[in-house]
Enzyme design. Structure first.
Site, PDB file in Angstrom:
ATOM      1  N   SER A 172       0.822  -1.207   0.000  1.00  0.00           N
ATOM      2  CA  SER A 172       0.000   0.000   0.000  1.00  0.00           C
ATOM      3  C   SER A 172       0.859   1.261   0.000  1.00  0.00           C
ATOM      4  O   SER A 172       1.617   1.507  -0.927  1.00  0.00           O
ATOM      5  CB  SER A 172      -0.960  -0.033   1.185  1.00  0.00           C
ATOM      6  OG  SER A 172      -1.918   0.992   1.080  1.00  0.00           O
ATOM      7  N   ASP A 331      -1.360   1.734  -4.181  1.00  0.00           N
ATOM      8  CA  ASP A 331      -2.205   0.599  -4.573  1.00  0.00           C
ATOM      9  C   ASP A 331      -3.665   1.014  -4.740  1.00  0.00           C
ATOM     10  O   ASP A 331      -4.542   0.165  -4.912  1.00  0.00           O
ATOM     11  CB  ASP A 331      -2.080  -0.558  -3.583  1.00  0.00           C
ATOM     12  CG  ASP A 331      -2.709  -0.250  -2.226  1.00  0.00           C
ATOM     13  OD1 ASP A 331      -2.649   0.913  -1.799  1.00  0.00           O
ATOM     14  OD2 ASP A 331      -3.251  -1.178  -1.592  1.00  0.00           O
ATOM     15  N   ASP A 333      -6.076   2.234  -2.870  1.00  0.00           N
ATOM     16  CA  ASP A 333      -7.201   1.979  -1.962  1.00  0.00           C
ATOM     17  C   ASP A 333      -7.471   3.160  -1.028  1.00  0.00           C
ATOM     18  O   ASP A 333      -8.492   3.189  -0.347  1.00  0.00           O
ATOM     19  CB  ASP A 333      -7.014   0.679  -1.165  1.00  0.00           C
ATOM     20  CG  ASP A 333      -5.835   0.693  -0.206  1.00  0.00           C
ATOM     21  OD1 ASP A 333      -5.008   1.626  -0.276  1.00  0.00           O
ATOM     22  OD2 ASP A 333      -5.723  -0.235   0.621  1.00  0.00           O
ATOM     23  N   ARG A 334      -6.588   4.154  -1.008  1.00  0.00           N
ATOM     24  CA  ARG A 334      -6.804   5.348  -0.193  1.00  0.00           C
ATOM     25  C   ARG A 334      -6.848   6.577  -1.093  1.00  0.00           C
ATOM     26  O   ARG A 334      -6.331   6.553  -2.217  1.00  0.00           O
ATOM     27  CB  ARG A 334      -5.669   5.533   0.830  1.00  0.00           C
ATOM     28  CG  ARG A 334      -5.596   4.438   1.864  1.00  0.00           C
ATOM     29  CD  ARG A 334      -4.327   4.569   2.690  1.00  0.00           C
ATOM     30  NE  ARG A 334      -4.126   3.391   3.504  1.00  0.00           N
ATOM     31  CZ  ARG A 334      -4.200   3.356   4.832  1.00  0.00           C
ATOM     32  NH1 ARG A 334      -4.467   4.460   5.501  1.00  0.00           N
ATOM     33  NH2 ARG A 334      -4.006   2.244   5.489  1.00  0.00           N
TER      34      ARG A 334
END
Length: 619
Positions: A172, A331, A333-334
């Protein structure tokens, strides 16, 4: 690379120290590892007699944290590398084979990000291929993406294909040296207890690599390997329309947006998502658009760090007259968001502020299509317990259901799955560390969908002559100002962390928690690590026990709530404070001043950064 003669000579010399456990671990590593670069790393340490470093790398194993297995790339059983990924997948196979009688038809989904480390020969793609090879060698179908994808695509694919599980190779937003092995269960949420513990047990029983586990060629030759990229991308983009509410308005919007991928996976996917919503594609930050495992233009690859790491995005937006910047982490996702204010530069929203906006937006649009107030009883929103209580304030006024979970989206994802089975409609969930999920098409945080939803919200508000910042103030006027502070200190010594939290539990006397901090009275203590909660009649926590991490929450007499906890992915002690004002309370400066005083006192008196050699966050 050293010859076997070199190894034996060094091993004999090394074993004379009397450390039989370490000597066995060295010999196991050299026997099992087929990556010449990581083999040579261990041999080099043996030749140099670096006992402490060898013990650190070889005499412990990774454990599942809030985001799966995560560690530095490099040689050793405590690191992410070819061998430990093979071992982890062998353990996964053993557990899945016991749990799913139909594993041979369900299969496994495997995805990866763009990380890599030249010195160890570890790349996310190679580790994903080895993960696939282990399963293919046991005749298990594998849905292996043919290129890097956003992390949310893996749990989405697990649900779409009815797979037994999914693995995403990613670290991440961690530093460039790290990588990870993130596991999703058949329900599309990250694994939780008891599955994580059982998989670890199976890994420990399957440490010697099977002959075919190293056969990376199976990815090309096996008929059981399938590339899900085209289908998943098409289905995901089509399903995004379920959270698109004003497509025609979007197509006409004069607003311009800048997007940074932070050297990660997101560029192509965010471009497509914007087009799906009717927008022109966002302007990419050219220096950060393409994958770069060194993250060469940022001090750290975490957009949560704010303006300092968003510099290139903000300057580009100024040149292009773009009013909103969206930045996905490596990645995807945030999501971080910044908005240009007329006279005062840029406003970089905190995770809690963005959650207030997104929660309002999702509820506003839900109510547009559900005019009957009785329907609101089926609506649910979720947040982690260290996040802002703003959704709780929404729920108390609007009448929907709100719940808190332990930190980590694995708790949120699994709770969404349970609530959905009960007929609830979970329309928004978040964690303060800029992790958001609008709707429930994925059971994990999703930066791709959130980026375009923020753009649509901004475009809609623009038609009402409102900015995101102005709407945030409107929300606080209605539901009460929620002012929060979130930061961290770095501590690389686990013993120091244990000492800090032990002191809090024995503050002056055995088993006594602090009653004061900075002169402010503490009325309640909740210790999720031990299961203690002074506010409950039986003194027991409502939230599940979390023995493997430290987390203590203090409620002050003045209404401020402060939490100290260890990170599940990095060597940090995080601290969170929040002041929740009543609707109509407008003296914000005095609230902020008191919150600052309490926050400073909590850090200085409870963490003692100077005494404990903690590294303060650089701003």
């Amino acid at each position: 690379m050293g010859s076997n003669g070199d190894l034996n000579a060094n091993s004999e010399c090394f074993s004379s120290t009397g450390d039989l456990i370490l000597d066995k671990a060295i010999n196991q590593w050299i026997t099992w590892d087929k990556n010449p670069q990581t083999q040579e790393q261990i041999l080099s340490l043996v030749r140099e007699g670096r006992v402490a470093e060898l013990k650190r790398r070889l005499c412990s194993r990774m454990t599942f944290g809030t985001a799966g297995l995560r560690a530095a790339m490099g040689a050793g059983f405590a690191c992410i590398n070819d061998l430990t990924v093979i071992q982890s997948t062998q353990g996964m196979f053993k557990y899945l084979a016991k749990y799913f009688p139909d594993l041979h038809t369900r299969g496994l989904v495997v995805g990866y990000d763009t990380r890599g480390q030249a010195s160890s020969g570890c790349t996310s793609e190679r580790l994903a291929r080895l993960t696939a090879a282990v399963m293919l060698s046991k005749d298990i179908p594998v849905y292996l993406f043919s290129t890097y994808v956003p992390t949310p695509f893996v749990p989405y694919a697990v649900l779409k294909f009815g797979a037994a599980a999914g693995v995403m190779i990613t670290a991440s937003h961690n530093r460039k040296e790290d990588n990870g092995y993130k596991v999703y269960w058949h329900n599309g949420a990250q694994i939780s207890s008891p599955h994580d513990k059982e998989i670890l047990r199976c890994i420990e029983e399957s440490t010697e690599p099977w002959l075919e586990s190293w056969n990376e060629g199976l990815v090309e030759s096996s008929p059981l390997r399938r590339d899900p990229l085209e289908e998943i991308c098409r289905w995901y983009m089509e399903e995004l329309r379920t959270v698109c509410f004003h497509r025609e308005l979007n197509a006409k919007s004069p607003l311009k947006f800048v997007h940074s991928s932070f050297h990660g996976v997101a560029h192509n996917y965010v471009q497509r998502a914007f087009q799906q919503f009717g927008f022109a594609p966002p302007i990419p930050v050219p220096e950060q658009k393409d994958p770069d495992p060194d993250f060469s233009t940022v001090s750290c690859p975490n957009p949560e760090e704010g303006e300092s790491v968003l510099e290139l995005s903000l300057r580009l937006a100024e040149r292009e007259s773009a009013s909103v910047v969206v930045a996905t982490d490596p990645d995807a996702d945030r999501l971080a968001v910044a908005e240009q204010n007329d006279n005062s530069g840029w406003k970089v929203f905190t995770g809690n502020e963005l959650a207030a906006l997104l929660g309002w937006w999702m509820l506003f649009n839900w109510k547009e299509t559900h005019p009957d107030p009785a329907d609101t009883e089926s609506v649910c929103m979720l947040a982690t317990t260290v996040s802002s209580k703003i959704l709780k304030a929404f729920a108390s006024i609007e009448g929907f259901h709100f719940e808190e979970t332990l930190p980590g989206f694995k708790w949120i994802g699994n709770r969404i799955y349970e609530l959905t089975k009960m007929g609830k409609d979970v329309i928004f969930s978040f964690e303060e560390s800029i992790g958001f999920l609008c709707g429930n098409m994925v059971l994990d945080k999703d930066g791709v969908s959130t980026a375009v939803i923020v753009a649509e919200m901004a475009a809609y508000l623009h038609t009402k002559n409102l900015s995101l910042s102005q709407q945030l103030c409107n929300i606080y006027e209605i539901y009460g100002y929620h002012i929060s502070r979130t930061s961290y200190v770095i501590c690389n010594d686990p013993l120091t962390i244990n000492k800090i939290f032990s002191r809090l539990r024995n503050f002056g006397n055995q088993g006594v928690y602090p009653a004061l901090c900075g002169g402010y009275c503490i009325t309640h203590i909740r210790d999720v690590t031990t299961g203690y909660d002074s506010s409950q009649p039986d003194k027991k926590c409502v939230l599940p026990l979390s023995k493997n991490s430290q987390m203590v929450t203090f409620t002050f007499q003045n209404g401020i709530v402060a939490t100290l906890r260890t990170s599940g992915t990095e060597p940090k002690i995080k601290y969170y404070t929040e002041f929740c004002a009543s609707p109509g309370e407008r003296d914000i400066s005095s609230l902020e001043e008191e919150l600052t005083k309490v926050t400073t006192a909590v850090v200085e008196e409870f963490l003692e950064p100077d005494k404990n050699n903690l590294i303060r966050r650089s701003l």
